[in-house]
Design a protein around this motif. Structure first.
Motif, mmCIF file in Angstrom:
data_model
loop_
_atom_site.group_PDB
_atom_site.id
_atom_site.type_symbol
_atom_site.label_atom_id
_atom_site.label_comp_id
_atom_site.label_asym_id
_atom_site.label_seq_id
_atom_site.Cartn_x
_atom_site.Cartn_y
_atom_site.Cartn_z
ATOM 1 N N ILE A 181 -2.299 43.562 68.165
ATOM 2 C CA ILE A 181 -0.512 42.989 68.818
ATOM 3 C C ILE A 181 -0.357 43.214 69.433
ATOM 4 O O ILE A 181 -0.828 44.241 70.502
ATOM 5 C CB ILE A 181 0.193 43.625 67.160
ATOM 6 C CG1 ILE A 181 0.082 44.883 67.109
ATOM 7 C CG2 ILE A 181 -0.571 42.799 65.418
ATOM 8 C CD1 ILE A 181 1.301 45.454 66.300
ATOM 9 N N GLY A 182 0.717 43.076 70.061
ATOM 10 C CA GLY A 182 1.822 43.232 70.717
ATOM 11 C C GLY A 182 1.730 42.089 72.733
ATOM 12 O O GLY A 182 2.152 41.771 73.457
ATOM 13 N N GLY A 183 0.569 41.265 71.922
ATOM 14 C CA GLY A 183 0.697 40.113 73.680
ATOM 15 C C GLY A 183 0.369 40.462 74.505
ATOM 16 O O GLY A 183 -0.666 41.252 74.811
ATOM 17 N N ARG A 184 1.316 40.489 75.612
ATOM 18 C CA ARG A 184 1.194 40.923 77.115
ATOM 19 C C ARG A 184 2.132 42.316 76.634
ATOM 20 O O ARG A 184 2.936 42.414 78.104
ATOM 21 C CB ARG A 184 1.569 40.039 77.794
ATOM 22 C CG ARG A 184 1.219 38.762 78.355
ATOM 23 C CD ARG A 184 1.774 37.987 78.588
ATOM 24 N NE ARG A 184 2.285 37.211 77.867
ATOM 25 C CZ ARG A 184 3.212 35.901 78.402
ATOM 26 N NH1 ARG A 184 2.819 35.958 79.517
ATOM 27 N NH2 ARG A 184 3.832 35.468 76.500
ATOM 28 N N VAL A 185 2.302 43.168 76.298
ATOM 29 C CA VAL A 185 2.739 44.424 76.144
ATOM 30 C C VAL A 185 1.616 45.505 75.683
ATOM 31 O O VAL A 185 1.231 45.371 74.038
ATOM 32 C CB VAL A 185 3.922 45.297 74.695
ATOM 33 C CG1 VAL A 185 3.988 46.394 74.956
ATOM 34 C CG2 VAL A 185 4.756 44.378 75.244
ATOM 35 N N TRP A 186 0.727 46.454 76.440
ATOM 36 C CA TRP A 186 -0.414 46.706 75.815
ATOM 37 C C TRP A 186 -0.527 47.829 77.420
ATOM 38 O O TRP A 186 -0.331 47.795 78.505
ATOM 39 C CB TRP A 186 -1.735 45.657 76.758
ATOM 40 C CG TRP A 186 -2.868 45.992 76.634
ATOM 41 C CD1 TRP A 186 -3.361 47.204 75.491
ATOM 42 C CD2 TRP A 186 -3.869 44.678 76.562
ATOM 43 N NE1 TRP A 186 -4.591 46.914 75.918
ATOM 44 C CE2 TRP A 186 -4.971 45.834 76.450
ATOM 45 C CE3 TRP A 186 -4.145 43.691 76.435
ATOM 46 C CZ2 TRP A 186 -6.682 45.114 75.969
ATOM 47 C CZ3 TRP A 186 -5.274 43.482 76.315
ATOM 48 C CH2 TRP A 186 -6.385 44.126 76.490
ATOM 49 N N THR A 187 0.111 48.727 76.264
ATOM 50 C CA THR A 187 -0.549 49.825 77.231
ATOM 51 C C THR A 187 -1.815 51.028 76.759
ATOM 52 O O THR A 187 -2.498 50.811 75.472
ATOM 53 C CB THR A 187 0.690 51.335 76.126
ATOM 54 O OG1 THR A 187 2.000 50.771 76.572
ATOM 55 C CG2 THR A 187 0.109 52.471 76.960
ATOM 56 N N HIS A 188 -2.808 50.933 77.964
ATOM 57 C CA HIS A 188 -4.680 51.459 77.597
ATOM 58 C C HIS A 188 -4.069 52.947 77.552
ATOM 59 O O HIS A 188 -3.852 53.699 79.110
ATOM 60 C CB HIS A 188 -4.131 51.010 78.881
ATOM 61 C CG HIS A 188 -6.479 51.474 78.792
ATOM 62 N ND1 HIS A 188 -7.424 51.000 78.185
ATOM 63 C CD2 HIS A 188 -6.583 52.733 79.386
ATOM 64 C CE1 HIS A 188 -8.607 51.217 78.074
ATOM 65 N NE2 HIS A 188 -8.100 52.463 78.660
ATOM 66 N N GLY A 214 5.780 57.691 76.547
ATOM 67 C CA GLY A 214 5.225 58.091 75.428
ATOM 68 C C GLY A 214 3.801 56.176 75.235
ATOM 69 O O GLY A 214 3.194 56.091 74.765
ATOM 70 N N GLY A 215 4.527 55.126 76.334
ATOM 71 C CA GLY A 215 4.050 54.094 76.358
ATOM 72 C C GLY A 215 5.075 53.209 75.625
ATOM 73 O O GLY A 215 5.989 53.753 74.740
ATOM 74 N N MET A 216 5.106 51.582 76.364
ATOM 75 C CA MET A 216 5.902 50.717 76.055
ATOM 76 C C MET A 216 5.170 50.169 74.077
ATOM 77 O O MET A 216 5.838 49.409 73.911
ATOM 78 C CB MET A 216 5.729 49.702 76.429
ATOM 79 C CG MET A 216 6.601 49.706 77.955
ATOM 80 S SD MET A 216 8.286 49.887 78.594
ATOM 81 C CE MET A 216 8.682 48.447 78.091
ATOM 82 N N ASP A 217 4.036 50.391 73.846
ATOM 83 C CA ASP A 217 3.512 50.057 72.734
ATOM 84 C C ASP A 217 4.252 50.272 71.436
ATOM 85 O O ASP A 217 3.796 50.489 70.679
ATOM 86 C CB ASP A 217 2.118 50.249 72.471
ATOM 87 C CG ASP A 217 1.588 51.705 73.042
ATOM 88 O OD1 ASP A 217 2.533 52.522 73.495
ATOM 89 O OD2 ASP A 217 0.458 51.460 72.029
ATOM 90 N N GLN A 218 4.734 51.719 72.045
ATOM 91 C CA GLN A 218 5.531 52.448 71.080
ATOM 92 C C GLN A 218 6.750 51.117 70.075
ATOM 93 O O GLN A 218 6.813 51.429 68.683
ATOM 94 C CB GLN A 218 6.468 53.740 71.233
ATOM 95 C CG GLN A 218 5.705 54.590 71.823
ATOM 96 C CD GLN A 218 6.452 55.498 72.603
ATOM 97 O OE1 GLN A 218 6.465 57.238 71.881
ATOM 98 N NE2 GLN A 218 6.699 55.587 73.343
ATOM 99 N N LEU A 219 7.294 50.777 71.012
ATOM 100 C CA LEU A 219 8.411 49.396 70.749
ATOM 101 C C LEU A 219 7.697 48.307 69.442
ATOM 102 O O LEU A 219 7.715 48.037 68.667
ATOM 103 C CB LEU A 219 8.754 48.328 71.113
ATOM 104 C CG LEU A 219 10.040 47.363 71.033
ATOM 105 C CD1 LEU A 219 11.101 48.230 70.157
ATOM 106 C CD2 LEU A 219 10.253 46.840 72.657
ATOM 107 N N ILE A 220 5.976 48.498 70.284
ATOM 108 C CA ILE A 220 5.656 47.014 69.346
ATOM 109 C C ILE A 220 5.080 47.313 68.010
ATOM 110 O O ILE A 220 5.001 46.919 66.797
ATOM 111 C CB ILE A 220 4.138 46.704 69.925
ATOM 112 C CG1 ILE A 220 4.472 46.145 70.981
ATOM 113 C CG2 ILE A 220 3.372 46.137 69.257
ATOM 114 C CD1 ILE A 220 5.125 44.676 71.030
ATOM 115 N N GLN A 221 4.316 49.042 67.976
ATOM 116 C CA GLN A 221 4.041 49.880 66.799
ATOM 117 C C GLN A 221 5.354 50.031 65.897
ATOM 118 O O GLN A 221 5.441 49.381 64.840
ATOM 119 C CB GLN A 221 3.241 50.739 67.189
ATOM 120 C CG GLN A 221 1.729 51.067 67.659
ATOM 121 C CD GLN A 221 1.178 49.881 67.236
ATOM 122 O OE1 GLN A 221 1.040 49.907 66.082
ATOM 123 N NE2 GLN A 221 0.166 48.924 67.873
#
Length: 509
Positions: free
Chosen positions: A53-60, A236-243
């Motif tokens: 999930i996340g599309g073009r939000v991708w924190t590696h 801490g990463g943009m994917d926190q919003l996705i999660q």
């Protein structure tokens, strides 16, 4: 429109609760739409083609520990005026994670490679004047004008794709130097007279942009945002919003569910998707499609009007490629670099440094290359190993430390133009005849099939665009009055991949 007002309007028109909506795509547009539809009393299900999930939000993340250093392979910054994005940051309890993102040209110690000559960014315009001469040494213009023009070229060379760099060169030679000479440039120079505030200049002098070619004008509008001193990020990463969004949704999110056909009917949408090697077809009362048009155009589409098909097939996407290095240490800090970006030259373009602190015991991360347009396309054509080698070789010319044994611990990259689930980095309006008005065509529904995503918004390439279009789609769905009272969303057909007609649909991938 203000986020609060738009959400309140959704409440006001929500006269028929209990609708069932199938959302295609689990990027931020799909997740925001699902979150709001559930809050309004509707039932949602999300089908996502990719495994994540996340599309073009991708924190590696380079490691599994909570304090592992990370790189943003997708969205990495939030303009402070993007209030819709910040609304959901606050709504998801992430306000304490917001911190400054130091962007390009904010770090005076950042480096630049001009034709093999490595120097600090702040010295680049003077060197450009000396090495290129031409318009930059033309005494018909004041020294202020020539230096300002050299700064503009430095900035355009750093940020813009190749076609826009050429457009700027032409405009500069033909008439922009005369426009600069006419303007009072003094307020936009620093106290020492060596650097400029491009953001303020572009904001306060719309006449300058008006005299640029259309594509360059639109791109300079993007630069106003990209060079803002008020950009934010999530520590801490943009994917926190996705999660957090995904955890707030009760409806099922089904990954590895690849949609291959959309058939619009009078009062429903029939979708065909592939799951575990099987093709499934179902009837859906309402569908919200957040799939990029670059992917959608490869599917079987029926029941769409000609204008909509034209929008789907002609929406322009710009490739974007990122390469990140996990380094043993933040060696760039020894040169006084605390964040921002350097210009590494050749096809690598921008090299970003983290403006958040990582645990020094776990090393640090540099976004060694961030490219868009033709530069991104060239790197996207390379194998991943070729890409790594090329970027390391290029960036090591300004940072030789990269070649020290054991300095690079790990690497990661993404070429969004070649990524199956996006087939592009973002939509662009730089070369469109009707400019940003194209998003109105992109967002227009087809009966009970609605659309959202950055391609359907006034803010292409930004989270704000995806989010705003999602909330607007929610408004349209909840106010929609069905022509006939539809039933639930049953599974209508399940067939094997051997079905000749449906298997042909899947072959488009």
């Amino acid at each position: 429109m203000d986020t609060k007002i738009l959400l309140e309007q959704c409440q006001l028109v929500n006269f028929q609760k209990g609708k069932k909506i199938t959302i295609l795509g689990a990027g931020i547009a799909g997740l925001v739409a699902a979150y709001e539809l559930e809050r309004l009393g509707h039932e949602v299900e999300i089908l996502e083609g990719s495994p994540r999930i996340g599309g073009r939000v991708w924190t590696h993340r380079f490691g599994n520990s909570p304090d592992a250093p990370y790189a943003e392979l997708g969205a990495m910054r939030i303009p402070s005026e993007h209030e819709m994005t910040l609304h959901y940051v606050h709504e998801m309890g992430l306000s304490d994670k917001l911190c400054k993102f130091m962007t390009v040209f904010e770090e005076s110690n950042a480096m630049m490679n001009i034709n093999g000559q490595v120097l600090q960014m702040k010295d680049a315009p003077r060197v450009l004047q000396q090495t290129e001469g031409g318009i930059f040494s033309d005494t018909r213009y004041s020294e202020k004008t020539r230096l300002f023009a050299a700064w503009l070229k430095t900035i355009i060379n750093t940020i813009a794709p190749g076609n826009l760099r050429s457009e700027f060169e032409r405009d500069l030679q033909s008439h922009l130097m005369d426009e600069l000479e006419r303007l009072d440039l003094n307020p936009y120079f620093s106290e020492d007279g060596e650097t400029i505030d491009l953001n303020s200049f572009l904001t306060q002098n719309p006449s300058f942009r008006a005299k640029c070619s259309q594509g360059l004008d639109i791109f300079l509008g993007d630069i106003i945002t990209e060079t803002s001193h008020d950009l934010l990020q999530l520590k801490g990463g943009m994917d926190q919003l996705i999660q957090r969004l995904a955890a707030s949704i009760t409806g099922e999110i089904k990954c590895n569910s690849e949609v291959v056909a959309l058939r619009v009917q009078f009062d429903h949408v029939q979708i065909t998707y592939k799951e575990n090697g099987q093709l499934h077809t179902r009837r859906c009362d309402y569908v919200l499609c957040t799939i990029p048009f670059s992917v959608l155009r490869k599917m079987e589409l029926s029941g769409f009007d000609d204008d909509k098909l034209d929008s789907i097939h002609n929406t322009v996407y710009c490739p974007g490629t990122k390469v990140a290095f996990h380094a043993r240490e933040s060696f760039w800090e020894k040169n006084g670099i605390k964040g921002g970006a350097s210009f590494s030259g050749e096809g690598v373009r921008q090299t970003y440094y983290p403006s958040v602190k990582f645990n020094p015991e776990r090393g640090s991360v540099m976004l060694a290359s961030y490219t868009i347009g033709d530069d991104a396309q060239r790197m996207g054509m390379m194998s991943e190993q070729e890409r790594f080698d090329y970027v390391q070789n290029t960036v090591s010319k300004i940072h030789p430390e990269l070649n020290e044994p054991g300095m690079i611990l790990d690497k990661a990259s993404i070429a969004w133009g070649n990524y199956k689930w996006s087939a592009g980095g973002c939509t662009i309006h730089w070369d469109e005849a009707d400019g940003s008005a194209s998003y109105l065509k992109a967002q227009r529904p087809q009966n009970t099939l609605f659309f959202a995503g950055e391609h359907c918004s006034r803010f292409p390439a930004w989270l704000q665009g995806s989010i705003e279009s999602a909330v607007e789609a929610v408004y349209d769905i909840v106010k929609h009055k069905p022509a006939l009272q539809s039933t639930a969303i049953p599974v209508a057909v399940t067939v094997s991949g051997k079905n000749r007609q449906l298997a042909a649909v899947g072959s488009a991938w």
